[in-house]
Write a protein that holds these residues in place. Sequence first.
Motif, mmCIF file in Angstrom:
data_model
loop_
_atom_site.group_PDB
_atom_site.id
_atom_site.type_symbol
_atom_site.label_atom_id
_atom_site.label_comp_id
_atom_site.label_asym_id
_atom_site.label_seq_id
_atom_site.Cartn_x
_atom_site.Cartn_y
_atom_site.Cartn_z
ATOM 1 N N ARG A 117 0.839 -1.194 0.000
ATOM 2 C CA ARG A 117 0.000 0.000 0.000
ATOM 3 C C ARG A 117 0.881 1.254 0.000
ATOM 4 N N ASP A 118 0.524 2.193 -0.864
ATOM 5 C CA ASP A 118 1.203 3.496 -0.970
ATOM 6 C C ASP A 118 2.656 3.379 -1.432
ATOM 7 N N PHE A 119 3.026 2.237 -2.029
ATOM 8 C CA PHE A 119 4.410 2.035 -2.482
ATOM 9 C C PHE A 119 5.390 2.293 -1.330
ATOM 10 N N SER A 120 5.006 1.863 -0.132
ATOM 11 C CA SER A 120 5.800 2.107 1.078
ATOM 12 C C SER A 120 6.292 0.770 1.621
ATOM 13 N N PHE A 121 7.621 0.668 1.835
ATOM 14 C CA PHE A 121 8.165 -0.602 2.298
ATOM 15 C C PHE A 121 9.499 -0.403 3.002
ATOM 16 N N THR A 122 9.859 -1.364 3.834
ATOM 17 C CA THR A 122 11.180 -1.443 4.427
ATOM 18 C C THR A 122 12.048 -2.333 3.544
ATOM 19 N N LEU A 123 13.325 -2.442 3.888
ATOM 20 C CA LEU A 123 14.229 -3.298 3.123
ATOM 21 C C LEU A 123 13.750 -4.749 3.086
#
Length: 261
Positions: free
Chosen positions: A147-153
């Motif tokens: 969602r929202d092109f949001s991510f951790t490594l």
Amino acid sequence: MSERQAAGGAADVDAGALAETLERARAEARAIPRLTDGADLDVDTAYRVQRAGIDLRLAGGERLAGVKMGFTSRAKMVQMGVDDVIWGLLTDAMLVESAVDAGRLIHPRIEPEIAYLIGRPVRSAADVDAAVAGVAVGFEVLDSRYRDFSFTLPDVVADNASASGYGVGAWHDPSRVGSTANLGMLMEIDGRAVQTGSSAAILGDPARSLRAAARLAEEAGIVLEPGWVVLAGAATAAVPLPAGAHVRVTASRLGSVEVTT
């Protein structure tokens, strides 16, 4: 299948279940929360999730077709707090011949690439330069499932480094092309320049990324096979890929490749 992860205490992470969650999101073009919002995921376990996801695709009839590299710019490494590249695997179903249906993707983006064609089996990083049978301009279509092109490594690693699709132009003899260290690159959408840059943005020379791909494959016990493609990484930032568009990526001495949506 449960994988044991030791990070801040023992925790059970079911890599197969997480891979199925990502695969359903891809198939349904549906954004999901980050895996790390609900799982204590480290990078090693994230690569197990990635491989389990690829195994699902292979079980569905797809075949491995190559490797894609990520975080190949110093700026991106700093942004994500890492000191090495990441990678994902390509399948034959990801190859874009001439058109991609952006409407079936969640957050479609596109970036210009330098691509290498493997001509003989590569079992170690020391073999890869001599194994290159072709070099081409290419593009990668990215599509994070989050969602929202949001991510951790760990999230992006588990999500196969946001791989969705790729295309390549005509292959050229590496000996005729010469160095790929500083090739001018241009990406146009509907005839308008949206990104310009140089292949030098890819670790200073995309050949370094090629060697990193061979190193990571060797560490994972994967042989780079003849006919496989290595996408060395983005020469510029990715841009949103709209529906009903014509995209052309051009590189000095390598010509161009085009795709429509």
